[in-house]
Write a protein that holds these residues in place. Structure first.
Motif, PDB file in Angstrom:
ATOM      1  N   LEU A   1     139.805 -39.227 -67.915  1.00  0.00           N
ATOM      2  CA  LEU A   1     138.719 -38.265 -67.744  1.00  0.00           C
ATOM      3  C   LEU A   1     139.207 -36.830 -67.564  1.00  0.00           C
ATOM      4  CD1 LEU A   1     136.063 -40.105 -65.533  1.00  0.00           C
ATOM      5  CD2 LEU A   1     135.866 -39.385 -67.921  1.00  0.00           C
ATOM      6  N   SER A   2     140.506 -36.607 -67.588  1.00  0.00           N
ATOM      7  CA  SER A   2     140.989 -35.235 -67.457  1.00  0.00           C
ATOM      8  C   SER A   2     140.600 -34.382 -68.660  1.00  0.00           C
ATOM      9  CB  SER A   2     142.510 -35.209 -67.260  1.00  0.00           C
ATOM     10  OG  SER A   2     143.180 -35.643 -68.432  1.00  0.00           O
ATOM     11  N   TRP A   3     140.099 -35.014 -69.724  1.00  0.00           N
ATOM     12  CA  TRP A   3     139.600 -34.296 -70.893  1.00  0.00           C
ATOM     13  C   TRP A   3     138.086 -34.122 -70.850  1.00  0.00           C
ATOM     14  CZ3 TRP A   3     142.371 -32.201 -75.009  1.00  0.00           C
ATOM     15  CH2 TRP A   3     143.742 -32.447 -74.995  1.00  0.00           C
ATOM     16  N   ALA A   4     137.433 -34.609 -69.808  1.00  0.00           N
ATOM     17  CA  ALA A   4     135.971 -34.667 -69.801  1.00  0.00           C
ATOM     18  C   ALA A   4     135.326 -33.289 -69.886  1.00  0.00           C
ATOM     19  CB  ALA A   4     135.484 -35.407 -68.558  1.00  0.00           C
ATOM     20  N   ARG A   5     135.782 -32.344 -69.070  1.00  0.00           N
ATOM     21  CA  ARG A   5     135.156 -31.026 -69.079  1.00  0.00           C
ATOM     22  C   ARG A   5     135.409 -30.288 -70.397  1.00  0.00           C
ATOM     23  NH1 ARG A   5     136.796 -29.601 -62.888  1.00  0.00           N
ATOM     24  NH2 ARG A   5     134.753 -29.966 -61.919  1.00  0.00           N
ATOM     25  N   ARG A   6     136.613 -30.396 -70.906  1.00  0.00           N
ATOM     26  CA  ARG A   6     136.905 -29.733 -72.185  1.00  0.00           C
ATOM     27  C   ARG A   6     136.024 -30.286 -73.294  1.00  0.00           C
ATOM     28  NH1 ARG A   6     143.427 -29.744 -72.460  1.00  0.00           N
ATOM     29  NH2 ARG A   6     143.086 -28.852 -74.528  1.00  0.00           N
ATOM     30  N   PHE A   7     135.840 -31.595 -73.317  1.00  0.00           N
ATOM     31  CA  PHE A   7     134.995 -32.218 -74.333  1.00  0.00           C
ATOM     32  C   PHE A   7     133.543 -31.793 -74.159  1.00  0.00           C
ATOM     33  CE2 PHE A   7     133.605 -36.580 -76.238  1.00  0.00           C
ATOM     34  CZ  PHE A   7     133.231 -35.953 -77.411  1.00  0.00           C
ATOM     35  N   ALA A   8     133.052 -31.852 -72.928  1.00  0.00           N
ATOM     36  CA  ALA A   8     131.649 -31.534 -72.676  1.00  0.00           C
ATOM     37  C   ALA A   8     131.318 -30.097 -73.042  1.00  0.00           C
ATOM     38  CB  ALA A   8     131.312 -31.802 -71.209  1.00  0.00           C
ATOM     39  N   PHE A   9     132.177 -29.164 -72.650  1.00  0.00           N
ATOM     40  CA  PHE A   9     131.903 -27.758 -72.941  1.00  0.00           C
ATOM     41  C   PHE A   9     132.114 -27.442 -74.409  1.00  0.00           C
ATOM     42  CE2 PHE A   9     131.618 -27.409 -68.458  1.00  0.00           C
ATOM     43  CZ  PHE A   9     130.881 -26.254 -68.216  1.00  0.00           C
ATOM     44  N   TRP A  10     133.108 -28.082 -75.039  1.00  0.00           N
ATOM     45  CA  TRP A  10     133.266 -27.910 -76.480  1.00  0.00           C
ATOM     46  C   TRP A  10     132.001 -28.399 -77.199  1.00  0.00           C
ATOM     47  CZ3 TRP A  10     132.652 -31.425 -80.316  1.00  0.00           C
ATOM     48  CH2 TRP A  10     132.913 -30.959 -81.608  1.00  0.00           C
ATOM     49  N   ALA A  11     131.487 -29.581 -76.811  1.00  0.00           N
ATOM     50  CA  ALA A  11     130.311 -30.141 -77.479  1.00  0.00           C
ATOM     51  C   ALA A  11     129.088 -29.250 -77.304  1.00  0.00           C
ATOM     52  CB  ALA A  11     130.027 -31.543 -76.944  1.00  0.00           C
ATOM     53  N   ALA A  12     128.901 -28.703 -76.108  1.00  0.00           N
ATOM     54  CA  ALA A  12     127.773 -27.797 -75.887  1.00  0.00           C
ATOM     55  C   ALA A  12     127.883 -26.584 -76.802  1.00  0.00           C
ATOM     56  CB  ALA A  12     127.728 -27.369 -74.420  1.00  0.00           C
ATOM     57  N   TYR A  13     129.087 -26.073 -76.960  1.00  0.00           N
ATOM     58  CA  TYR A  13     129.362 -24.919 -77.813  1.00  0.00           C
ATOM     59  C   TYR A  13     129.142 -25.274 -79.286  1.00  0.00           C
ATOM     60  CZ  TYR A  13     132.406 -21.259 -79.920  1.00  0.00           C
ATOM     61  OH  TYR A  13     132.928 -20.236 -80.671  1.00  0.00           O
ATOM     62  N   ALA A  14     129.680 -26.419 -79.704  1.00  0.00           N
ATOM     63  CA  ALA A  14     129.630 -26.796 -81.111  1.00  0.00           C
ATOM     64  C   ALA A  14     128.224 -27.183 -81.553  1.00  0.00           C
ATOM     65  CB  ALA A  14     130.598 -27.955 -81.375  1.00  0.00           C
ATOM     66  N   PHE A  15     127.497 -27.903 -80.693  1.00  0.00           N
ATOM     67  CA  PHE A  15     126.141 -28.329 -81.031  1.00  0.00           C
ATOM     68  C   PHE A  15     125.103 -27.231 -80.792  1.00  0.00           C
ATOM     69  CE2 PHE A  15     127.734 -32.733 -80.792  1.00  0.00           C
ATOM     70  CZ  PHE A  15     127.049 -33.310 -81.844  1.00  0.00           C
ATOM     71  N   GLY A  16     125.493 -26.202 -80.037  1.00  0.00           N
ATOM     72  CA  GLY A  16     124.520 -25.176 -79.692  1.00  0.00           C
ATOM     73  C   GLY A  16     123.492 -25.660 -78.700  1.00  0.00           C
ATOM     74  N   GLN A  17     123.870 -26.630 -77.863  1.00  0.00           N
ATOM     75  CA  GLN A  17     122.990 -27.182 -76.833  1.00  0.00           C
ATOM     76  C   GLN A  17     123.623 -26.916 -75.472  1.00  0.00           C
ATOM     77  OE1 GLN A  17     121.838 -31.256 -77.359  1.00  0.00           O
ATOM     78  NE2 GLN A  17     121.060 -30.944 -79.409  1.00  0.00           N
ATOM     79  N   PRO A  18     123.104 -25.970 -74.714  1.00  0.00           N
ATOM     80  CA  PRO A  18     123.710 -25.646 -73.410  1.00  0.00           C
ATOM     81  C   PRO A  18     123.839 -26.868 -72.515  1.00  0.00           C
ATOM     82  CG  PRO A  18     122.040 -24.044 -74.000  1.00  0.00           C
ATOM     83  CD  PRO A  18     121.922 -25.155 -75.007  1.00  0.00           C
ATOM     84  N   LEU A  19     124.951 -26.941 -71.813  1.00  0.00           N
ATOM     85  CA  LEU A  19     125.191 -28.044 -70.895  1.00  0.00           C
ATOM     86  C   LEU A  19     124.368 -27.828 -69.634  1.00  0.00           C
ATOM     87  CD1 LEU A  19     127.043 -30.583 -70.621  1.00  0.00           C
ATOM     88  CD2 LEU A  19     128.618 -29.134 -69.346  1.00  0.00           C
ATOM     89  N   ALA A  20     123.644 -28.856 -69.226  1.00  0.00           N
ATOM     90  CA  ALA A  20     122.822 -28.751 -68.022  1.00  0.00           C
ATOM     91  C   ALA A  20     123.689 -28.403 -66.815  1.00  0.00           C
ATOM     92  CB  ALA A  20     122.073 -30.054 -67.767  1.00  0.00           C
ATOM     93  N   ILE A  21     123.208 -27.507 -65.977  1.00  0.00           N
ATOM     94  CA  ILE A  21     123.985 -27.086 -64.815  1.00  0.00           C
ATOM     95  C   ILE A  21     124.246 -28.242 -63.857  1.00  0.00           C
ATOM     96  CG2 ILE A  21     121.998 -26.395 -63.402  1.00  0.00           C
ATOM     97  CD1 ILE A  21     123.667 -23.939 -62.537  1.00  0.00           C
ATOM     98  N   ASN A  22     123.347 -29.235 -63.863  1.00  0.00           N
ATOM     99  CA  ASN A  22     123.507 -30.393 -62.977  1.00  0.00           C
ATOM    100  C   ASN A  22     123.979 -31.635 -63.730  1.00  0.00           C
ATOM    101  OD1 ASN A  22     121.122 -30.712 -64.401  1.00  0.00           O
ATOM    102  ND2 ASN A  22     120.014 -31.684 -62.734  1.00  0.00           N
ATOM    103  N   GLN A  23     124.591 -31.449 -64.904  1.00  0.00           N
ATOM    104  CA  GLN A  23     125.115 -32.592 -65.663  1.00  0.00           C
ATOM    105  C   GLN A  23     126.149 -33.326 -64.818  1.00  0.00           C
ATOM    106  OE1 GLN A  23     124.026 -33.237 -68.732  1.00  0.00           O
ATOM    107  NE2 GLN A  23     125.438 -34.743 -69.550  1.00  0.00           N
ATOM    108  N   PRO A  24     126.008 -34.645 -64.643  1.00  0.00           N
ATOM    109  CA  PRO A  24     126.953 -35.389 -63.801  1.00  0.00           C
ATOM    110  C   PRO A  24     128.408 -35.148 -64.200  1.00  0.00           C
ATOM    111  CG  PRO A  24     125.088 -36.780 -64.326  1.00  0.00           C
ATOM    112  CD  PRO A  24     124.925 -35.520 -65.146  1.00  0.00           C
ATOM    113  N   GLY A  25     129.209 -34.806 -63.232  1.00  0.00           N
ATOM    114  CA  GLY A  25     130.646 -34.671 -63.435  1.00  0.00           C
ATOM    115  C   GLY A  25     131.083 -33.356 -64.028  1.00  0.00           C
ATOM    116  N   VAL A  26     130.412 -32.896 -65.075  1.00  0.00           N
ATOM    117  CA  VAL A  26     130.910 -31.752 -65.836  1.00  0.00           C
ATOM    118  C   VAL A  26     130.046 -30.504 -65.738  1.00  0.00           C
ATOM    119  CG1 VAL A  26     132.175 -33.208 -67.460  1.00  0.00           C
ATOM    120  CG2 VAL A  26     129.783 -32.629 -67.926  1.00  0.00           C
ATOM    121  N   GLY A  27     128.846 -30.589 -65.209  1.00  0.00           N
ATOM    122  CA  GLY A  27     127.992 -29.418 -65.062  1.00  0.00           C
ATOM    123  C   GLY A  27     128.551 -28.446 -64.029  1.00  0.00           C
ATOM    124  N   ARG A  28     128.173 -27.183 -64.152  1.00  0.00           N
ATOM    125  CA  ARG A  28     128.697 -26.156 -63.252  1.00  0.00           C
ATOM    126  C   ARG A  28     128.340 -26.421 -61.793  1.00  0.00           C
ATOM    127  NH1 ARG A  28     132.787 -23.035 -65.427  1.00  0.00           N
ATOM    128  NH2 ARG A  28     132.202 -22.247 -67.482  1.00  0.00           N
TER     129      ARG A  28
END
Length: 406
Positions: free
Chosen positions: A268-295
């Motif tokens: 899971l050490s790649w989890a945040r990088r993957f999640a933020f990359w996906a939000a950027y690539a898909f153009g779908q902002p990551l929820a601030i309260n997304q479990p584990g990876v949200g701000r």
């Protein structure tokens, strides 16, 4: 001992999401991140579609070169023998073949084209075609399985097994399942057919992760391996699919769940990088309260919580944030004076960025052209991980763009 495995469907169900999209290079990056996370399998797309063919060839070449670690690549087809035969030459070793099974779909989707017997015959023919083509594993998808009569679902699964299928995918297509019901159905169905039942849960009631966990535990109760479908950041049709990171966290940290039953070497050490990359690539902002990876996943403000967290973060946190890895700090996101490389950039800027990232570019001319093409296909600045992948595997990635790099 039976184990739980992850089969991510971001590159198939995720990219079907309305009002969004992902380039073929973006889909390649999904496979890269899934490989880094240690997920068992990626459903990479639709190999029978003409515009997926160069992409599939590139993924097979990248996998053979080690770009995705031990990640297995699989294709999705309709349960139609012709689709399977057309796809087989591309070299994918794993497939899922899908057909609707509920009376609702037979009446109102097929509208008399297929009855139950015809559904089974169509599916079995497609499975046999896949096995005759040398496919290693075949999963059969019961679309709308959660609304399918249990006796018929059992007959369907047994016919699939007899034809050579390795798993049944139970699709909660409209997201109406509940944890108690799906757990019971999985345990009963897996026991009856003697092969794993794979979860595919949608989030229309906000229970996709809970249902996925319950279904997987039902498989284990029957003494069989469990396969869990997920998507990065929970994207997918309508309200989405089971979120990859949330499902992993639930199986690792949920009370009463033995995390050692997970059979994939997850990192899971790649989890945040993957999640933020996906939000950027898909153009779908990551929820601030997304479990584990949200701000806000590890943010505290109220006096009682802040006091407790300052004394010991475990007072108000279920798991350690260090497990999820660092937030990305990419070159393209720098403020102030910055030189980027991309579609309209030149060789000087390309070399400047690659040198700044510490990337050893072995084939500079090809890599530079690929940076331009990949940037053109994504329509956004390339990330550090994207640039590193291009520099490391330029010849394999060149297969994405046949006829454009001669």
């Amino acid at each position: 001992m039976p184990r739980i495995h992850f089969l991510d469907v971001t590159n198939r169900d995720g990219v079907q999401t309305a009002r969004t999209g992902l380039s073929k290079f973006g889909k390649t990056m999904v496979n890269f991140y899934l490989g880094r996370l240690g997920v068992a399998q990626s459903e990479i797309g639709f190999p029978f579609l003409f515009h997926e063919v160069p992409y599939v060839r590139a993924q097979v070449a990248l996998a053979e070169a080690g770009a995705f670690g031990d990640l297995r690549l699989s294709g999705w087809c309709r349960a139609v023998a012709g689709d399977v035969v057309a796809s087989a030459p591309l070299g994918l070793a794993h497939y899922n073949l899908s057909i609707s099974t509920s009376d609702q779909m037979l009446r109102n989707k097929f509208r008399g084209k297929f009855d139950r017997a015809a559904v089974i015959a169509e599916m079995a023919g497609a499975v046999r075609a896949a096995k005759e083509a040398g496919v290693a594993t075949v999963g059969v998808n019961a679309e709308d399985g959660s609304r399918t009569d249990f006796a018929f679902l059992t007959d369907f699964a047994l016919a699939a097994k007899e034809a050579g299928a390795d798993r049944l995918r139970y699709c909660d297509t409209i997201g109406g399942e509940t944890p108690g019901r799906i757990g019971e159905r999985f345990a009963k169905l897996a026991s009856a057919v003697g092969m794993p039942v794979e979860t595919h849960c949608h989030n229309d009631l906000g229970m996709a992760v809970a249902n996925s966990v319950a279904g997987a535990l039902g498989d284990l109760e029957a003494g069989l391996d469990a396969w869990v479908n997920t998507c990065v950041n929970g994207i997918g049709e309508r309200s989405g699919n089971a979120d990859l990171v949330s499902t992993i966290l639930a199986l690792r940290n949920g009370f009463g769940v033995d995390h050692e039953l997970i059979g994939d070497p997850l990192d899971l050490s790649w989890a945040r990088r993957f999640a933020f990359w996906a939000a950027y690539a898909f153009g779908q902002p990551l929820a601030i309260n997304q479990p584990g990876v949200g701000r806000n996943a590890f943010a505290h403000e109220s006096g009682i919580h802040a006091d407790g967290a300052l004394k010991d973060h475990k007072n108000y946190e279920l798991y350690d944030e260090d497990l999820l890895g660092p937030y990305p700090a990419d070159w393209h996101a720098r403020t102030g004076r910055v030189v980027l490389t991309g579609e309209y950039g030149g060789m000087a800027g390309f070399r400047h960025v690659m040198d700044g990232l510490g990337v050893d570019v072995v084939e500079p001319d090809l890599t530079f052209k690929l940076v331009q093409l990949c940037n053109a296909s994504t329509g956004r600045p390339l990330t550090d991980d994207e640039l590193r992948l291009i520099a490391t595997y330029p010849r394999q990635l060149a297969l994405l763009y046949p006829g454009q790099l001669s």
